[in-house]
Design an enzyme around this catalytic site. Structure first.
Site, PDB file in Angstrom:
ATOM      1  CG  MET A  44       1.568   0.880  -1.187  1.00 55.14           C
ATOM      2  SD  MET A  44       2.855   0.733  -2.435  1.00 55.14           S
ATOM      3  CE  MET A  44       4.321   0.995  -1.413  1.00 55.14           C
ATOM      4  CD  GLU A  73      15.204  -0.037   1.101  1.00 56.35           C
ATOM      5  OE1 GLU A  73      13.977  -0.141   1.337  1.00 56.35           O
ATOM      6  OE2 GLU A  73      15.656   0.511   0.074  1.00 56.35           O
TER       7      GLU A  73
END
Length: 438
Positions: free
Chosen positions: A311, A68
């Site tokens: 990540m 997002e």
């Protein structure tokens, strides 16, 4: 559920949050121990600000995690171009790092406050946002009701709602009508999303497409990319990205089926890196040689699997291949967004369970940019065919680029929908004394 019962349920939710508030510290400490919270900034989760609020109109934008955050960056830059201050909140450490790298000098970042009344009241009292924008599917009842109480317009941008979430909300239609009825505007990604939001009580609802199409490709460290590219050399590669339980097993099956014929290197990037210790153990027990990104293990001719256990580095792994299988689509449901692989020139493969991105996949399959596979055997055949046939692979890659071009324009549509809310803020900002804007 009647509106009366829905109001009672929401009141109970708020008071339950207040009752649980004293336990929040312990909850966040556990998350911090797992690396999911920033210990040095934990007070932000209780609504305490760690930086000074700038003068002038301010838009609060909330993006839950990395995806997002990356999607909304073009919108953040457009708001700043219009002289509106931007406060971005996120909920993960990795998304905070992405925000710092991509727009850190131009916006304010804070961790999102807990959805409990004391935290959100403290947060709003300090920041006094002129508008609140949430990205995709972030719905927090206590926050929404507190924003309503303060008459702050709430807008959901790049909005999407999965079939599962829609069915869940419909079972609590009274609560849904109250929650979604607070939205000043919902800017949805697709026709299906728009219809679902209207059914749940949102109005007005517009359709923009996915603003991620208008964003930049996911970044990567060029030095690290060159390092791995040199080690991989001319070996063929493919990536199984954002995989869920069972899909790594399928990827290993594909690798074992192709290894003897092609010497292929398989890159596996689990959606949840904390599973990688167990995955590595399972793979090595099967006789596979595993290199892990987190350890900076070298890629040798004997390496079978590069395990992407970090990540925020999907941009790196996708740049190491031209063939990408997207997970949560074979053994789980919902699918993963194919836009980032398409941006980076990958031929896209996916399982059939792509309910969350159905329209996007329909467009890409129709354009020849993506193919659906129903099981590991079909996946192995597709990877083998594409890795050994340059022309079909390049046709898929080119089709993805063309499809993205046709899908662009979501940012402009989003801004057009927001203009009644942000144009007055721009005028207000321009009327401020110059010194107050610094």
């Amino acid at each position: 559920m009647s509106n009366g019962l829905a109001s009672v349920a929401l009141t109970a939710y708020r008071w339950a949050g207040v009752a649980a508030y004293p336990l929040a510290g312990a909850f966040l400490a556990i998350r911090a121990a797992k690396g999911k919270e920033d210990k040095s900034r934990k007070l932000e989760r209780f609504g305490y600000a760690s930086v000074e609020r700038p003068a002038g109109p301010l838009a609060w934008v909330h993006a839950a995690s990395v995806g997002e955050t990356l999607a909304v960056i073009p919108l953040l830059r457009e708001l700043r171009r219009r002289q509106i201050q931007v406060l971005l909140t996120t909920g993960t450490v990795t998304s905070a790092e992405v925000a710092a790298r991509r727009v850190g000098g131009d916006i304010i970042h804070q961790y999102v406050p807990l959805d409990v009344k004391p935290a959100i009241k403290r947060f709003l009292k300090y920041w006094k946002p002129d508008i609140a924008l949430s990205v995709e599917s972030e719905i927090w009842p206590a926050t929404i009701m507190e924003l309503r109480r303060r008459h702050i317009p709430q807008v959901l941008v790049n909005a999407r709602i999965s079939e599962r979430s829609f069915d869940s909300w419909r079972r609590h239609s009274g609560i849904a009508e109250i929650i979604f009825g607070q939205m000043a505007l919902v800017v949805s990604q697709t026709d299906i999303d728009a219809e679902r939001f209207r059914d749940l009580g949102a109005w007005p609802v517009s359709i923009s497409g996915n603003i991620k199409v208008d964003s930049e490709a996911p970044p990567c460290d060029e030095a690290v990319l060159a390092h791995y590219a040199q080690q991989i050399g001319k070996r063929r590669t493919w990536v199984a990205a954002s995989t869920f339980e069972g899909e790594e097993k399928a990827a290993v099956m594909v690798h074992r089926a192709l290894k003897a014929h092609t010497g292929i290197l398989t890159i596996i990037v689990p959606r949840h890196p904390e599973r990688c210790d167990e995955l590595e153990k399972t793979m090595t027990e099967k006789g596979l040689v595993v290199a892990r990104r987190s350890r900076n293990d070298p890629i040798t001719d004997e390496t079978d699997i590069l395990l992407g256990d970090t990540m925020g580095e999907m941009g790196l792994f996708l740049r190491l291949t031209e063939i990408a299988f997207l997970g949560k689509s074979l053994t789980d449901k919902g699918g993963q967004n194919p836009l980032e692989p398409a941006m980076l020139g990958c031929a896209i493969l996916s399982g059939p369970n792509v309910e969350n991105f159905r329209e996007t996949y329909q467009k890409m399959v129709k354009a020849g940019a993506a193919r659906m596979v129903r099981d590991p055997e079909m996946l192995a055949k597709a990877v083998h065919f594409l890795s050994n046939n340059d022309i079909p692979r390049h046709k898929m890659m080119d089709a993805g680029t063309e499809c993205l071009q046709e899908m662009r324009g979501a940012l402009a549509a989003t801004i057009k929908g927001l203009e009644p809310y942000i144009n007055p803020l721009t005028v207000k900002a321009r009327l401020q004394p110059r010194a107050a804007q610094v």
